[in-house]
Design a protein around this motif. Structure first.
Motif, short mmCIF file in Angstrom:
data_model
loop_
_atom_site.label_atom_id
_atom_site.label_comp_id
_atom_site.label_asym_id
_atom_site.label_seq_id
_atom_site.Cartn_x
_atom_site.Cartn_y
_atom_site.Cartn_z
N LYS A 35 1.19 -1.55 -0.04
CA LYS A 35 0.00 0.25 -0.28
C LYS A 35 0.96 1.18 0.09
N ASN A 36 0.09 2.32 -0.43
CA ASN A 36 0.96 3.46 -0.37
C ASN A 36 2.35 3.74 -1.31
N THR A 65 3.69 5.14 -4.98
CA THR A 65 3.30 6.46 -5.58
C THR A 65 4.76 5.98 -7.02
N ASP A 79 -8.38 1.32 -5.01
CA ASP A 79 -7.77 3.31 -5.02
C ASP A 79 -5.88 3.17 -6.29
N SER A 86 -3.18 -1.33 -2.19
CA SER A 86 -4.57 -0.50 -2.43
C SER A 86 -3.25 0.40 -2.33
N ASP A 87 -4.00 1.82 -3.15
CA ASP A 87 -3.27 3.23 -2.29
C ASP A 87 -2.18 3.14 -3.52
N THR A 111 -0.38 4.53 -6.47
CA THR A 111 -0.64 6.05 -8.00
C THR A 111 0.81 6.38 -9.46
#
Length: 398
Positions: A303-304, A306, A368, A338-339, A341
């Motif tokens: 997760k998280n 970028t 997400d 998840s999360d 980008t």
């Protein structure tokens, strides 16, 4: 994510290896080394470390004591382990060559349970890896050697040393607050000799196959890779589990398998990767751009993450998240992704593969997944399975 990025960079820069103007030099030439590309350098490295470096380390400034490999050509025919090393500098000014030895295995230079170590050049290590992989055959010598490993090491730095054609992986770093920067890795595209033999330029090229020649494999907390180039037949700069806090920026990957997270191995449990940031990456003629790759029976969390500022040129699978990367259809995993980008991706893929492929576990769909400013051409239609997010036509909202 930006707050993590800037805070992370500040922490990492503050924790880089300290340097000093005056130093003690422990030259391998004083402990049996001969720059003849014939005498094994391994015993001299061990002796210089044990007899000269360890007794004279009295500060926490790494460059106060140098284990020094002067200019010249050296043969490294045996593995060396620096266990419990702390607060010193392995400075390689010469060129180190691995022999072709089918019985040679393990990692050539291992730092284990270490703290505040600087490994720097301007020297080079030549692995002769193509001899261990004739015609790209990875099965003849499955235990062939690796080049450099930091195992359970913190606050270490590797820079300005050039690595050529490891028989297997080039650099593995496991630990916290470590930095790799301003260096190059160049390995043979599988089935061809390495560039330093000046032969590759005469041979036809095709997208490379996975060849167990990873550039940088990173795991741990708050590690940082920047200003490096990798040209090989496998991973470029890759994150492994567990990781909490990783930054990669200004990365160039040629003929690689991309900048990835994973894979995690069949049946892996407790996968934990979070707070990962890649920026300003150029990838060309590669099997992938970026991948989060797993097996269909893995468990844990990613997760998280970028990815921003990617320029791609003929990168197959430019953006790829797959719980089924290694094949198989038995969807029993619960890997939560998840999360994530993807921002500002430009360039080309390949005409038989989608620009974006998301293929996640049914029990734990990818959530997400955010896309902004994606401009990729020469690809097929995007494919989404068990995923939701924003920014692409056909991607379901969460």
């Amino acid at each position: 994510m930006l707050s993590f990025f800037f805070v992370g960079i500040s922490l990492l820069l503050g924790l880089q290896v300290q340097t000093a103007l005056a130093f003690i030099e422990c030259s391998v030439l004083d402990y049996g080394a001969v720059a003849d590309n014939s005498t094994d350098l391994g015993p001299a490295l061990t002796a210089a470390w044990q007899e000269c470096v360890i007794p004279q380390v009295t500060t926490t400034v790494a460059t106060d004591v140098l284990l020094y490999v002067p200019a010249g050509s050296y043969l490294l025919a045996s593995t060396v382990t620096f266990d419990g090393a702390e607060n010193w500098n392995l400075h390689i000014a010469g060129d180190i060559y691995l022999p072709f030895n089918p019985d040679l295995t393990g990692t050539m230079l291992t730092f284990e349970n270490c703290e505040n170590i600087l490994l720097n050049g301007p020297g080079a290590i030549y692995g002769n890896g193509y001899r261990y992989r004739p015609d790209g055959d990875l099965t003849l010598y499955p235990n062939r050697p690796r080049l450099i490993r930091f195992q359970t090491c913190n606050n270490c730095e590797i820079t300005e040393v050039y690595l050529y054609d490891a028989p297997m992986f080039h650099v593995t770093i496991i630990g916290d607050n470590n930095v790799a920067h301003d260096m190059a890795i160049i390995a043979s595209h599988i089935g061809t000799p390495p560039f330093y033999l000046h032969i590759v330029s005469t041979l036809p090229h095709s997208p490379c196959s996975t060849g167990e020649t990873d550039g940088f494999d990173m795991s741990g907390n708050n590690n940082y890779v920047h200003d490096v180039s990798v040209e090989n037949g496998d991973e470029c700069v890759t994150v492994k589990t567990p990781t909490n806090g990783f930054v990669a920026e200004r990365i160039t990957c040629k003929w690689t398998a991309g900048c990835n997270i994973g894979s995690f191995g069949s049946g892996a449990t407790g996968v934990d990767v979070q707070n990962v940031y890649y920026s300003d990456v150029t990838i060309s003629n590669s099997d992938a751009g970026v991948m989060i790759k797993s097996y269909p029976n893995c468990q844990g969390t990613v997760k998280n993450v970028t990815y921003t500022g990617f320029t791609l040129d003929a990168a197959a699978y430019p953006i790829y998240i797959s719980a089924f990367w290694e094949g198989g259809t038995d969807d029993t995993g619960t890997l939560e992704i998840s999360d994530v980008t993807f921002d500002n991706f430009v360039g080309t893929g390949t005409p038989t593969r989608p620009a974006v492929l998301l293929d996640c576990n049914k029990a734990t769909p990818c959530e997400d997944i955010i896309f902004t400013d994606i401009s990729l051409t020469d690809t097929t239609a995007d494919t989404f399975t068990n995923a939701c997010g924003t920014g692409l036509s056909g991607l379901d909202a969460c």
